[in-house]
Design an enzyme around this catalytic site. Structure first.
Site: not given
Ligand SMILES: *Cc1c(COP(=O)(O)O)cnc(C)c1O
Length: 388
Positions: A168, A44, A193, A96
């Site tokens: 982000d 961890r 993504k 988001y």
């Molecule tokens: C998809 C997404 C998230 C969340 O990510 P997960 O891997 O689905 O938990 C956060 N911020 C943005 C801009 C996203 O597109």
């Protein structure tokens, strides 16, 4: 960073010469004497496969250190855990949905106050920021209307108020936009993504600018334990090896598709930061290095869900699914999918019309993508003729 530097920063295994990073599937590490070990004691706290991923993303974002989490939301959660009762956040208004849920339904309960503002005009932040503000939290571009905020300008405001700027960076990817070089303190990615890049995992990353922040996130990562396992770390590392090629191709495809949509008779508006017509194109051009990613949103002149449904259910290559950033193109209807939980009134306010369609361009040949959209749009046209 050059692709050469990126892929050669991945170490060759010193024990075996393995050119691919080994997957260290272990829970613990044998010690030479109590507390005497090779830098790893419990999985961890640290894992050699995860360390390669964390070092690589830190290099790519030009930060002090990187941290890998089980999902993008787990990464966001770890950053939020630095806050204390009574602290405040100023956040981008079309944040988001998952982050909104976490802020509102979990952190608000612990005494954190959140102000949502339209950060595309940085001056709006000045209306609500105060001495209790610990984070300015932005996404740029946003989802699904691709709004762009000026990172440099907002970083200046954050500094003046002794707040941290959290970006982000999921929609821009670390290739086109490096927020830490523009004044941000913490960068977050949903590696689900573009970074993972193959629609085959969920993962999150945090990158910190200073040693002091790195120590805080390291502590939280170990204390809360939402780490990414070694197999998924390995998949994300493999994603990073090809991200420059994929992101270039995806951005090229999306630019062509966006320009094509703009010329189409049935389309009302096209949202893409690479278009001259985009509200903040100049800012995007400056901070995104001419690569604007694969996500485009567009609405229809016939602004009905029925018309949009004709398109999203009739494409062949654009698969009907949430998410973005993979090799295969995707299409979705935010009002009925990703943003369904938001009341219609509020959706409309933030530009999510009933007919708004979001697409994520993949790495296919762009001619095929345009042909696919053309035949789906033709279905709407023929319906119009029948009802006329
Ligand atoms: C998809 C997404 C998230 C969340 O990510 P997960 O891997 O689905 O938990 C956060 N911020 C943005 C801009 C996203 O597109």
């Amino acid at each position: 960073m050059s692709t050469t530097k990126l892929i050669h920063s991945l170490p060759i295994d010193p024990l075996t010469g393995s050119i691919s990073v080994p997957i260290h599937q272990t829970s613990t590490f044998v010690q030479d004497a109590p507390g005497v070990h090779k830098g790893f004691d419990y999985a961890r706290s640290n894992n050699p496969t995860r360390k390669v991923l964390e070092d690589t993303i830190a290099l790519l974002e030009e930060g002090d250190a990187g941290f890998a989490f089980a999902t993008g939301l787990a990464a966001i959660d770890a950053v939020l855990k630095q806050l204390e009762y009574g602290d405040e956040i100023v956040a981008v208004e079309d944040i988001y949905g998952g982050a909104f849920r976490l802020f509102t339904h979990i952190y608000q309960k612990f005494g954190i106050k959140i102000h949502y503002v339209d950060t595309t005009n940085a001056d709006n932040i000045l209306e609500v920021i105060n001495e209790k503000t610990k984070f300015i939290w932005i996404e740029t571009p946003t989802n699904p209307t691709l709004k762009v905020s000026d990172i440099v300008k907002i970083a200046v405001i954050a500094k003046a108020f002794n707040a941290l700027l959290v970006v982000d960076n999921t929609f821009a990817s670390p290739l086109s936009q490096k927020p830490l070089l523009l004044g941000a303190d913490i960068v977050i990615h949903s590696a689900t993504k573009y970074i993972g890049g193959h629609s085959d995992l969920v993962a999150g990353l945090v990158i910190t600018k200073t040693k002091a922040l790195s120590e805080k996130i390291k502590f939280i990562q170990n204390a809360s334990g939402g780490i990414l396992g070694p197999w998924d770390c390995w998949l994300v590392i493999r994603g990073l090896e090809t991200i420059t090629l994929r992101f270039e191709r995806i951005s090229y495809n999306a630019q062509k598709v966006a320009e094509w949509l703009l010329e189409n008779d049935i389309v009302a508006e096209v949202f893409y930061p690479g278009l001259q017509s985009h509200h903040n194109h100049d800012v995007a051009k400056k901070q995104q290095k001419g690569q604007y990613g694969g996500v485009i949103s567009f609405s229809l002149k016939q602004d009905t869900e029925e018309a949009a449904l004709q398109i999203v259910t009739n494409t062949k290559y654009f698969k009907l699914a949430e998410s973005l950033g993979g090799c295969k193109s995707l299409i979705c209807l935010p009002s009925q999918m990703t943003h369904k939980s938001i009341p219609r009134e509020k959706r409309l306010q933030s530009g999510i019309k009933d007919s708004l369609i979001r697409i994520s361009c993949g790495i296919e040949e762009v001619e095929d993508l345009i042909e696919d959209l053309k035949q789906a749009i033709h279905k709407v046209n023929s319906i119009n003729l029948v009802t006329a």
